[in-house]
Design a protein around this motif. Structure first.
Motif, PDB file in Angstrom:
ATOM      1  N   VAL A 191      -1.904  -6.147  13.500  1.00 50.87           N
ATOM      2  CA  VAL A 191      -1.156  -4.947  13.105  1.00 50.87           C
ATOM      3  C   VAL A 191       0.183  -4.912  13.834  1.00 50.87           C
ATOM      4  CG1 VAL A 191      -1.137  -2.414  13.143  1.00 50.87           C
ATOM      5  CG2 VAL A 191      -3.291  -3.656  12.716  1.00 50.87           C
ATOM      6  N   VAL A 192       1.261  -4.739  13.091  1.00 51.17           N
ATOM      7  CA  VAL A 192       2.581  -4.594  13.710  1.00 51.17           C
ATOM      8  C   VAL A 192       3.323  -3.450  13.030  1.00 51.17           C
ATOM      9  CG1 VAL A 192       4.688  -5.789  14.464  1.00 51.17           C
ATOM     10  CG2 VAL A 192       2.632  -7.132  13.960  1.00 51.17           C
ATOM     11  N   SER A 193       3.936  -2.583  13.820  1.00 51.00           N
ATOM     12  CA  SER A 193       4.775  -1.513  13.264  1.00 51.00           C
ATOM     13  C   SER A 193       6.186  -1.642  13.828  1.00 51.00           C
ATOM     14  CB  SER A 193       4.189  -0.140  13.588  1.00 51.00           C
ATOM     15  OG  SER A 193       4.084   0.030  14.984  1.00 51.00           O
ATOM     16  N   ASP A 194       7.124  -0.920  13.216  1.00 46.97           N
ATOM     17  CA  ASP A 194       8.551  -0.916  13.586  1.00 46.97           C
ATOM     18  C   ASP A 194       9.227  -2.118  12.913  1.00 46.97           C
ATOM     19  OD1 ASP A 194      10.761   0.052  15.833  1.00 46.97           O
ATOM     20  OD2 ASP A 194      10.826  -2.097  15.455  1.00 46.97           O
ATOM     21  N   SER A 195      10.242  -1.838  12.107  1.00 40.92           N
ATOM     22  CA  SER A 195      10.822  -2.895  11.267  1.00 40.92           C
ATOM     23  C   SER A 195      11.384  -4.067  12.083  1.00 40.92           C
ATOM     24  CB  SER A 195      11.899  -2.327  10.331  1.00 40.92           C
ATOM     25  OG  SER A 195      12.953  -1.753  11.064  1.00 40.92           O
TER      26      SER A 195
ATOM     27  N   ASP B  33       2.677   6.756  13.787  1.00 36.69           N
ATOM     28  CA  ASP B  33       2.537   7.418  12.482  1.00 36.69           C
ATOM     29  C   ASP B  33       3.713   7.191  11.530  1.00 36.69           C
ATOM     30  OD1 ASP B  33       4.466   8.947  13.680  1.00 36.69           O
ATOM     31  OD2 ASP B  33       3.324  10.821  13.659  1.00 36.69           O
ATOM     32  N   ARG B  34       4.399   6.052  11.693  1.00 35.96           N
ATOM     33  CA  ARG B  34       5.544   5.792  10.811  1.00 35.96           C
ATOM     34  C   ARG B  34       5.429   4.429  10.144  1.00 35.96           C
ATOM     35  NH1 ARG B  34      10.629   7.574  14.522  1.00 35.96           N
ATOM     36  NH2 ARG B  34      11.715   7.582  12.527  1.00 35.96           N
ATOM     37  N   VAL B  35       6.036   4.328   8.986  1.00 31.45           N
ATOM     38  CA  VAL B  35       6.103   3.035   8.300  1.00 31.45           C
ATOM     39  C   VAL B  35       7.468   2.407   8.566  1.00 31.45           C
ATOM     40  CG1 VAL B  35       4.444   3.536   6.471  1.00 31.45           C
ATOM     41  CG2 VAL B  35       6.869   4.164   6.154  1.00 31.45           C
ATOM     42  N   PRO B  36       7.612   1.110   8.412  1.00 35.95           N
ATOM     43  CA  PRO B  36       6.628   0.140   7.942  1.00 35.95           C
ATOM     44  C   PRO B  36       5.568  -0.210   8.983  1.00 35.95           C
ATOM     45  CG  PRO B  36       8.618  -1.001   8.607  1.00 35.95           C
ATOM     46  CD  PRO B  36       8.907   0.473   8.707  1.00 35.95           C
TER      47      PRO B  36
ATOM     48  N   LYS C  92      -0.308  10.834   7.634  1.00 34.25           N
ATOM     49  CA  LYS C  92      -0.225  10.326   9.010  1.00 34.25           C
ATOM     50  C   LYS C  92      -1.549   9.689   9.441  1.00 34.25           C
ATOM     51  CE  LYS C  92       3.956  12.072   9.871  1.00 34.25           C
ATOM     52  NZ  LYS C  92       5.127  11.161   9.886  1.00 34.25           N
ATOM     53  N   GLU C  93      -2.650  10.305   9.039  1.00 37.85           N
ATOM     54  CA  GLU C  93      -3.969   9.820   9.505  1.00 37.85           C
ATOM     55  C   GLU C  93      -4.277   8.420   8.992  1.00 37.85           C
ATOM     56  OE1 GLU C  93      -4.681  11.152   5.474  1.00 37.85           O
ATOM     57  OE2 GLU C  93      -3.493  11.999   7.109  1.00 37.85           O
TER      58      GLU C  93
ATOM     59  N   ILE D 166       0.865  -1.183   0.000  1.00 39.37           N
ATOM     60  CA  ILE D 166       0.000   0.000   0.000  1.00 39.37           C
ATOM     61  C   ILE D 166       0.902   1.234   0.000  1.00 39.37           C
ATOM     62  CG2 ILE D 166      -1.804   1.260   1.247  1.00 39.37           C
ATOM     63  CD1 ILE D 166      -2.631  -1.450   2.434  1.00 39.37           C
ATOM     64  N   PRO D 167       0.998   1.896  -1.160  1.00 41.30           N
ATOM     65  CA  PRO D 167       1.878   3.069  -1.237  1.00 41.30           C
ATOM     66  C   PRO D 167       1.406   4.142  -0.261  1.00 41.30           C
ATOM     67  CG  PRO D 167       1.110   2.374  -3.424  1.00 41.30           C
ATOM     68  CD  PRO D 167       0.267   1.660  -2.419  1.00 41.30           C
ATOM     69  N   TRP D 168       2.352   4.759   0.396  1.00 47.72           N
ATOM     70  CA  TRP D 168       2.036   5.711   1.464  1.00 47.72           C
ATOM     71  C   TRP D 168       3.016   6.877   1.360  1.00 47.72           C
ATOM     72  CZ3 TRP D 168       4.991   7.425   5.666  1.00 47.72           C
ATOM     73  CH2 TRP D 168       4.295   8.062   6.709  1.00 47.72           C
ATOM     74  N   ARG D 169       2.517   8.071   1.677  1.00 54.04           N
ATOM     75  CA  ARG D 169       3.403   9.241   1.657  1.00 54.04           C
ATOM     76  C   ARG D 169       3.531   9.836   3.062  1.00 54.04           C
ATOM     77  NH1 ARG D 169       0.957   8.195  -3.549  1.00 54.04           N
ATOM     78  NH2 ARG D 169       2.641   8.395  -5.066  1.00 54.04           N
ATOM     79  N   LEU D 170       4.622  10.508   3.250  1.00 52.64           N
ATOM     80  CA  LEU D 170       5.008  11.024   4.574  1.00 52.64           C
ATOM     81  C   LEU D 170       3.919  11.788   5.305  1.00 52.64           C
ATOM     82  CD1 LEU D 170       8.632  12.447   4.147  1.00 52.64           C
ATOM     83  CD2 LEU D 170       7.904  10.558   5.607  1.00 52.64           C
ATOM     84  N   THR D 171       3.127  12.524   4.548  1.00 53.88           N
ATOM     85  CA  THR D 171       2.136  13.395   5.188  1.00 53.88           C
ATOM     86  C   THR D 171       0.801  12.696   5.449  1.00 53.88           C
ATOM     87  OG1 THR D 171       1.782  14.245   2.957  1.00 53.88           O
ATOM     88  CG2 THR D 171       3.051  15.623   4.468  1.00 53.88           C
TER      89      THR D 171
END
Lengths: 232, 232
Positions: free
Chosen positions: A68-72, A54-57, A45-46, A38-43
């Motif tokens: 749901v898991v975040s942080d590489s 509010d950060r990828v991945p 956040k929502e 899912i392409p995502w852009r920096l802004t």
């Protein structure tokens, strides 16, 4: 079911440039798991609000009730624990522990790289992200982005010198992890993939063993690294 | 039967200072193998003639028909292959491959350390080795040993900065190899043991997590590291 991966992209959707997302792209391919990018852009956040940060991945694992898991690093560990029958990302507890060291070293490498390519990144990101990128990076570095436009030969040489441990290692064996690559390789490759995707600068001489290693990394998994838009 | 280890010592026989020998001292202890240390000095080249080269470490394995092995990496591999039922020095093929990276990084660390302690080493080695030490090091560095007498704060700070990958890693887990130490830890410890043995300089602040890690390393195997003569 596929695993969704929110992946930072530039103006073009197939110019994914986050080193933290790239290591997960490679980890998912290593484990032969079906992925939906899912392409995502920096802004945006929502869009990530569901992940409580509010950060990828960020991954959403459709095989496991949309976990749901975040942080590489957490994602890599989640994949390793959740899919133990798939090829291991580390190989052993000892190797995983040592991968922490390579992760730290790679963090320092990123610290050397970022000032070299920062202005190129700014030029290539999605126009809608530029104001945010400028504001956040200028606040972090305490100076205008334009001061990163002139990159010295000394900076490039420092970058190449910093690679010595990597160069020595992959001169003696095909990959950091030995005969076949694993997460240690993906970690370090992700730094080079970040650079290749966003900067036209020639950071590696073609005679450098690191260049040959990176070429091999670009070929892995049907060339997912090379198929991504980038400079060469 | 014991394994004989030719070990580089200073004026005193229990001031062993070679980082390449120390990693093998620790490896032999890790494998719980009986050892007979043979103190050796730099100029005793003829003593090593039987090994067809003139550097330590050299082992002579009394358990295996006095098998002779030189070069620390070869010795570690020999011990791992010859004594597979003893605790592993690496843990897995992947971990061993990544230990190559830590070995390379440690080589660079030694490169930062040596100019800082070179004159201290000269002052503390056996008097009979001094002329050889001066000649060989002055030839290597292309300048008189006396130019290494004044060590700047910047050099010490560079050394401490270089430790960042190590510091980050052992802030997150007890040892480089995870919950318990292995050859990766012994490699890096050997550099600190070299410094501690030959130089009175305080290279680590006591508040540095690396200091705490080194303290733990000094306690291993009945404190063989700490029992060796050294500064603190």
């Amino acid at each position: 079911m596929a695993i969704k991966l929110y992946d930072l992209v530039a103006a073009e959707e197939n110019r994914a440039f986050s080193p933290f997302c790239w290591r997960i792209r490679m980890a998912l391919a290593h484990k032969n798991l079906e992925v939906e990018i899912i392409p995502w852009r920096l802004t945006e956040k929502e869009v990530l609000a569901f992940s409580n940060q509010d950060r990828v991945p960020v991954i959403v694992d459709g095989n496991k009730g949309d976990k749901v898991v975040s942080d590489s690093w957490k994602i890599a560990n989640y994949l390793e624990e959740t899919y133990p029958d798939k090829p291991s990302l580390f190989g052993s507890a000892e190797a995983k522990a040592q991968t922490m060291f390579i992760d730290s070293w790679n963090g320092s490498l990123l610290g050397v790289l970022v000032p070299i390519i920062l202005y190129d990144v700014f030029e290539n990101i999605d126009p809608k992200d530029k104001a945010y990128f400028r504001e956040s990076r200028e606040s972090f570095f305490g100076k205008p982005l334009e001061e990163f436009q002139d990159v010295t030969e000394e900076q490039i040489n420092n970058f190449r010198t910093f690679l010595e441990s990597l160069r020595n290692t992959i001169s003696q064996q095909p990959f950091l992890a030995g005969e076949t690559p694993n997460y240690a390789d993906y970690l370090v490759f992700s730094t080079f993939q970040f650079a290749r995707t966003m900067s036209p600068k020639q950071l590696l001489e073609t005679s450098d063993p690191v260049y040959a290693w990176r070429e091999k990394m670009l070929e892995l998994f049907d060339g997912i690294g090379r198929k991504n838009l980038g400079f060469n």
